[in-house]
Scaffold this motif. Structure first.
Motif, PDB file in Angstrom:
ATOM      1  N   MET A   1       0.851  -1.177   0.000  1.00  0.00           N
ATOM      2  CA  MET A   1       0.000   0.000   0.000  1.00  0.00           C
ATOM      3  C   MET A   1       0.896   1.239   0.000  1.00  0.00           C
ATOM      4  SD  MET A   1      -2.965   1.187   2.711  1.00  0.00           S
ATOM      5  CE  MET A   1      -3.805  -0.344   2.574  1.00  0.00           C
ATOM      6  N   THR A   2       0.578   2.178  -0.868  1.00  0.00           N
ATOM      7  CA  THR A   2       1.379   3.396  -0.952  1.00  0.00           C
ATOM      8  C   THR A   2       1.043   4.324   0.208  1.00  0.00           C
ATOM      9  OG1 THR A   2      -0.236   4.590  -2.282  1.00  0.00           O
ATOM     10  CG2 THR A   2       1.389   3.254  -3.478  1.00  0.00           C
ATOM     11  N   PHE A   3       1.914   5.289   0.411  1.00  0.00           N
ATOM     12  CA  PHE A   3       1.712   6.255   1.485  1.00  0.00           C
ATOM     13  C   PHE A   3       0.414   7.025   1.278  1.00  0.00           C
ATOM     14  CE2 PHE A   3       2.348  10.547   3.229  1.00  0.00           C
ATOM     15  CZ  PHE A   3       2.486  10.217   4.563  1.00  0.00           C
ATOM     16  N   THR A   4       0.150   7.433   0.030  1.00  0.00           N
ATOM     17  CA  THR A   4      -1.060   8.201  -0.272  1.00  0.00           C
ATOM     18  C   THR A   4      -2.312   7.392   0.029  1.00  0.00           C
ATOM     19  OG1 THR A   4       0.121   9.382  -2.006  1.00  0.00           O
ATOM     20  CG2 THR A   4      -2.266   9.496  -2.069  1.00  0.00           C
ATOM     21  N   LYS A   5      -2.315   6.123  -0.368  1.00  0.00           N
ATOM     22  CA  LYS A   5      -3.474   5.274  -0.096  1.00  0.00           C
ATOM     23  C   LYS A   5      -3.646   5.062   1.401  1.00  0.00           C
ATOM     24  CE  LYS A   5      -3.650   2.793  -4.457  1.00  0.00           C
ATOM     25  NZ  LYS A   5      -3.558   1.485  -5.108  1.00  0.00           N
ATOM     26  N   SER A   6      -2.542   4.930   2.113  1.00  0.00           N
ATOM     27  CA  SER A   6      -2.598   4.767   3.562  1.00  0.00           C
ATOM     28  C   SER A   6      -3.203   5.998   4.223  1.00  0.00           C
ATOM     29  CB  SER A   6      -1.198   4.513   4.112  1.00  0.00           C
ATOM     30  OG  SER A   6      -1.222   4.461   5.515  1.00  0.00           O
ATOM     31  N   VAL A   7      -2.786   7.171   3.776  1.00  0.00           N
ATOM     32  CA  VAL A   7      -3.328   8.421   4.314  1.00  0.00           C
ATOM     33  C   VAL A   7      -4.813   8.513   4.007  1.00  0.00           C
ATOM     34  CG1 VAL A   7      -3.301  10.936   4.099  1.00  0.00           C
ATOM     35  CG2 VAL A   7      -1.152   9.677   4.250  1.00  0.00           C
ATOM     36  N   ASP A   8      -5.195   8.234   2.757  1.00  0.00           N
ATOM     37  CA  ASP A   8      -6.607   8.289   2.372  1.00  0.00           C
ATOM     38  C   ASP A   8      -7.446   7.351   3.222  1.00  0.00           C
ATOM     39  OD1 ASP A   8      -6.278  10.200   0.420  1.00  0.00           O
ATOM     40  OD2 ASP A   8      -6.203   8.771  -1.233  1.00  0.00           O
ATOM     41  N   GLN A   9      -7.004   6.118   3.332  1.00  0.00           N
ATOM     42  CA  GLN A   9      -7.768   5.121   4.070  1.00  0.00           C
ATOM     43  C   GLN A   9      -7.868   5.487   5.547  1.00  0.00           C
ATOM     44  OE1 GLN A   9      -6.157   1.175   3.905  1.00  0.00           O
ATOM     45  NE2 GLN A   9      -8.110   0.245   4.412  1.00  0.00           N
ATOM     46  N   THR A  10      -6.775   5.898   6.127  1.00  0.00           N
ATOM     47  CA  THR A  10      -6.761   6.241   7.548  1.00  0.00           C
ATOM     48  C   THR A  10      -7.645   7.443   7.839  1.00  0.00           C
ATOM     49  OG1 THR A  10      -4.523   5.380   7.786  1.00  0.00           O
ATOM     50  CG2 THR A  10      -5.293   6.886   9.486  1.00  0.00           C
ATOM     51  N   THR A  11      -7.533   8.479   7.018  1.00  0.00           N
ATOM     52  CA  THR A  11      -8.321   9.685   7.281  1.00  0.00           C
ATOM     53  C   THR A  11      -9.804   9.455   7.046  1.00  0.00           C
ATOM     54  OG1 THR A  11      -7.889  10.538   5.046  1.00  0.00           O
ATOM     55  CG2 THR A  11      -6.432  11.285   6.817  1.00  0.00           C
ATOM     56  N   ILE A  12     -10.148   8.638   6.062  1.00  0.00           N
ATOM     57  CA  ILE A  12     -11.560   8.342   5.813  1.00  0.00           C
ATOM     58  C   ILE A  12     -12.139   7.540   6.973  1.00  0.00           C
ATOM     59  CG2 ILE A  12     -13.155   7.012   4.365  1.00  0.00           C
ATOM     60  CD1 ILE A  12     -11.372   7.813   1.968  1.00  0.00           C
ATOM     61  N   LEU A  13     -11.419   6.522   7.404  1.00  0.00           N
ATOM     62  CA  LEU A  13     -11.921   5.669   8.476  1.00  0.00           C
ATOM     63  C   LEU A  13     -12.067   6.417   9.791  1.00  0.00           C
ATOM     64  CD1 LEU A  13      -9.948   2.354   7.817  1.00  0.00           C
ATOM     65  CD2 LEU A  13     -12.367   2.803   7.377  1.00  0.00           C
ATOM     66  N   GLN A  14     -11.197   7.331  10.062  1.00  0.00           N
ATOM     67  CA  GLN A  14     -11.218   8.029  11.337  1.00  0.00           C
ATOM     68  C   GLN A  14     -12.059   9.306  11.304  1.00  0.00           C
ATOM     69  OE1 GLN A  14     -10.022   6.611  13.982  1.00  0.00           O
ATOM     70  NE2 GLN A  14      -9.165   4.924  12.816  1.00  0.00           N
ATOM     71  N   GLY A  15     -12.577   9.686  10.156  1.00  0.00           N
ATOM     72  CA  GLY A  15     -13.401  10.883  10.060  1.00  0.00           C
ATOM     73  C   GLY A  15     -12.601  12.172  10.009  1.00  0.00           C
ATOM     74  N   ASP A  16     -11.292  12.058   9.866  1.00  0.00           N
ATOM     75  CA  ASP A  16     -10.448  13.250   9.836  1.00  0.00           C
ATOM     76  C   ASP A  16     -10.382  13.885   8.451  1.00  0.00           C
ATOM     77  OD1 ASP A  16      -9.656  13.305  12.544  1.00  0.00           O
ATOM     78  OD2 ASP A  16      -8.269  11.659  12.157  1.00  0.00           O
ATOM     79  N   ARG A  17     -10.795  13.154   7.450  1.00  0.00           N
ATOM     80  CA  ARG A  17     -10.714  13.679   6.088  1.00  0.00           C
ATOM     81  C   ARG A  17     -11.531  14.966   5.948  1.00  0.00           C
ATOM     82  NH1 ARG A  17      -8.947  11.210   1.548  1.00  0.00           N
ATOM     83  NH2 ARG A  17      -9.548  12.148  -0.416  1.00  0.00           N
ATOM     84  N   SER A  18     -12.727  14.981   6.491  1.00  0.00           N
ATOM     85  CA  SER A  18     -13.557  16.186   6.376  1.00  0.00           C
ATOM     86  C   SER A  18     -12.943  17.348   7.160  1.00  0.00           C
ATOM     87  CB  SER A  18     -14.987  15.918   6.833  1.00  0.00           C
ATOM     88  OG  SER A  18     -15.019  15.575   8.190  1.00  0.00           O
ATOM     89  N   LYS A  19     -12.308  17.047   8.287  1.00  0.00           N
ATOM     90  CA  LYS A  19     -11.640  18.102   9.056  1.00  0.00           C
ATOM     91  C   LYS A  19     -10.474  18.686   8.267  1.00  0.00           C
ATOM     92  CE  LYS A  19     -12.737  15.974  13.486  1.00  0.00           C
ATOM     93  NZ  LYS A  19     -12.179  15.266  14.643  1.00  0.00           N
ATOM     94  N   LEU A  20      -9.717  17.813   7.599  1.00  0.00           N
ATOM     95  CA  LEU A  20      -8.591  18.281   6.790  1.00  0.00           C
ATOM     96  C   LEU A  20      -9.078  19.104   5.601  1.00  0.00           C
ATOM     97  CD1 LEU A  20      -6.387  15.062   6.815  1.00  0.00           C
ATOM     98  CD2 LEU A  20      -5.878  17.228   7.954  1.00  0.00           C
ATOM     99  N   LYS A  21     -10.158  18.658   4.972  1.00  0.00           N
ATOM    100  CA  LYS A  21     -10.713  19.405   3.845  1.00  0.00           C
ATOM    101  C   LYS A  21     -11.220  20.773   4.295  1.00  0.00           C
ATOM    102  CE  LYS A  21     -13.225  17.179   0.782  1.00  0.00           C
ATOM    103  NZ  LYS A  21     -14.226  16.260   0.189  1.00  0.00           N
ATOM    104  N   ASP A  22     -11.852  20.820   5.464  1.00  0.00           N
ATOM    105  CA  ASP A  22     -12.331  22.096   5.994  1.00  0.00           C
ATOM    106  C   ASP A  22     -11.168  23.037   6.295  1.00  0.00           C
ATOM    107  OD1 ASP A  22     -14.949  21.257   5.798  1.00  0.00           O
ATOM    108  OD2 ASP A  22     -15.112  20.699   7.918  1.00  0.00           O
ATOM    109  N   LEU A  23     -10.111  22.501   6.894  1.00  0.00           N
ATOM    110  CA  LEU A  23      -8.923  23.306   7.185  1.00  0.00           C
ATOM    111  C   LEU A  23      -8.324  23.855   5.895  1.00  0.00           C
ATOM    112  CD1 LEU A  23      -6.686  24.348   9.103  1.00  0.00           C
ATOM    113  CD2 LEU A  23      -5.520  22.158   8.713  1.00  0.00           C
ATOM    114  N   LEU A  24      -8.203  22.998   4.893  1.00  0.00           N
ATOM    115  CA  LEU A  24      -7.656  23.435   3.607  1.00  0.00           C
ATOM    116  C   LEU A  24      -8.525  24.524   2.992  1.00  0.00           C
ATOM    117  CD1 LEU A  24      -5.588  23.122   1.335  1.00  0.00           C
ATOM    118  CD2 LEU A  24      -7.021  21.287   0.409  1.00  0.00           C
ATOM    119  N   ARG A  25      -9.826  24.335   3.019  1.00  0.00           N
ATOM    120  CA  ARG A  25     -10.757  25.319   2.458  1.00  0.00           C
ATOM    121  C   ARG A  25     -10.604  26.672   3.156  1.00  0.00           C
ATOM    122  NH1 ARG A  25     -15.073  22.452   3.189  1.00  0.00           N
ATOM    123  NH2 ARG A  25     -14.828  21.342   1.243  1.00  0.00           N
ATOM    124  N   VAL A  26     -10.505  26.662   4.475  1.00  0.00           N
ATOM    125  CA  VAL A  26     -10.368  27.904   5.245  1.00  0.00           C
ATOM    126  C   VAL A  26      -9.049  28.599   4.918  1.00  0.00           C
ATOM    127  CG1 VAL A  26     -10.029  28.802   7.587  1.00  0.00           C
ATOM    128  CG2 VAL A  26     -11.891  27.210   7.114  1.00  0.00           C
TER     129      VAL A  26
END
Length: 92
Positions: A1-26
């Motif tokens: 598994m690549t680093f990018t896929k690991s980050v995607d999977q981990t952030t999606i499973l933990q619910g942090d992806r939306s927090k990261l997207k919100d931070l980026l948007r702000v």
């Protein structure tokens, strides 16, 4: 598994992806990136006779990515690293 896929999977499973997207948007909104991309789109449309949405996205995306400030990229990367270290115990 690549680093990018690991980050995607981990952030999606933990619910942090939306927090990261919100931070980026702000952060992008705060630095005026949205306005810069909007102007870039307008200029691209003016320069061409006919433009469809897909063509506009293909032309503007590389330039828009280059306009993202390094400080925003670094902050987001630090947040991702912190999440991975905290939740997965990954040493980066």
């Amino acid at each position: 598994m690549t680093f990018t896929k690991s980050v995607d999977q981990t952030t999606i499973l933990q619910g942090d992806r939306s927090k990261l997207k919100d931070l980026l948007r702000v952060r992008l909104n705060a630095c005026g990136w949205n306005d810069q991309v909007r102007l870039l789109c307008r200029e691209t449309i003016k320069d061409q006779d006919t433009v469809n949405c897909d063509a506009l996205v293909q032309q503007v995306t590389p330039k828009a990515r280059a306009l993202i400030p390094d400080t925003v990229k670094k902050e987001l990367l630090q947040k991702i690293k912190a999440i991975l270290i905290q939740q997965e115990g990954i040493d980066i």
